[in-house]
Scaffold this active site. Structure first.
Site, short mmCIF file in Angstrom:
data_model
loop_
_atom_site.label_atom_id
_atom_site.label_comp_id
_atom_site.label_asym_id
_atom_site.label_seq_id
_atom_site.Cartn_x
_atom_site.Cartn_y
_atom_site.Cartn_z
N ARG A 1 40.84 27.05 38.98
CA ARG A 1 42.04 26.24 39.11
C ARG A 1 42.39 25.43 37.88
O ARG A 1 43.53 25.45 37.42
CB ARG A 1 41.91 25.30 40.32
CG ARG A 1 41.84 26.07 41.63
CD ARG A 1 41.50 25.17 42.77
NE ARG A 1 40.12 24.69 42.65
CZ ARG A 1 39.58 23.77 43.44
NH1 ARG A 1 40.30 23.20 44.39
NH2 ARG A 1 38.33 23.40 43.28
N CYS B 1 38.90 20.54 38.12
CA CYS B 1 38.48 21.13 39.40
C CYS B 1 36.95 21.06 39.43
O CYS B 1 36.35 20.30 38.66
CB CYS B 1 39.02 22.54 39.58
SG CYS B 1 38.31 23.80 38.50
N ASP C 1 40.74 26.17 46.46
CA ASP C 1 39.84 26.95 45.62
C ASP C 1 39.93 28.43 46.00
O ASP C 1 39.64 28.79 47.13
CB ASP C 1 38.41 26.45 45.79
CG ASP C 1 37.44 27.03 44.78
OD1 ASP C 1 37.80 28.01 44.08
OD2 ASP C 1 36.33 26.50 44.68
#
Length: 162
Positions: free
Chosen positions: A16, A10, A127
């Site tokens: 994440r 990420c 996100d």
């Protein structure tokens, strides 16, 4: 026995990708594949080097039985393309960044994680950093589903049996 490596990516490697790392590590261990499938995570940006995952990510994951407090953020490096057998990216922007840094021989390793979702339809893992609790729960829902899909993909490839 050969080892197979899955890398999750990420932006900052604090929400994440460590969530995916922790969930996949848990699922790999539950299948008894710990010695055969290695799991890693990294960020496309060096925003949080050496920092633990976001406390909210950890709290939500802990409620579901995942513990990845030991993970530390790091930026993706060129060697990751050689080390990883699969590189699973969380969103379009990071996919473009990873593909731009990726040597030609490794382009086939790079895909969005949500391509492996079996029950959810989502183009990306959004996100959750600037959102509330629902965002972290949504990340877990998508990551759990996609990790199951990646494990199924590995089974179909026969990789854990090598």
């Amino acid at each position: 026995m050969a080892q197979f490596t899955v890398l999750f990516v990420c932006m900052g490697n604090i929400c994440r990708s460590p969530t995916a790392h922790g969930v996949m590590r848990h699922k790999v261990a539950a299948r008894g594949w710990g010695g055969r499938v290695q799991v890693d995570s990294a960020g496309t940006h060096n925003y949080h080097p050496g920092e633990p995952p976001d406390a909210r990510s950890l709290a939500h994951a802990n409620r579901r039985g995942y513990d990845f407090a030991d993970l530390r953020a790091r930026q993706m490096v060129e060697e990751d393309f050689a080390r990883a057998d699969l590189i699973r990216v969380m969103d379009w922007d990071n996919l473009a960044l990873v593909q731009a840094m990726c040597p030609p021989y490794a382009q086939n390793k790079v895909r969005r994680l949500t391509e492996f979702c079996q029950h959810h339809e989502a183009p990306v893992v959004p996100d959750p950093y600037y959102g509330g609790d629902a965002g972290f729960e949504s990340v877990l829902d998508l990551v759990e589903d996609a990790c199951d899909g990646v494990l199924l993909h590995l089974e179909q490839l026969g990789k854990p049996l090598l």
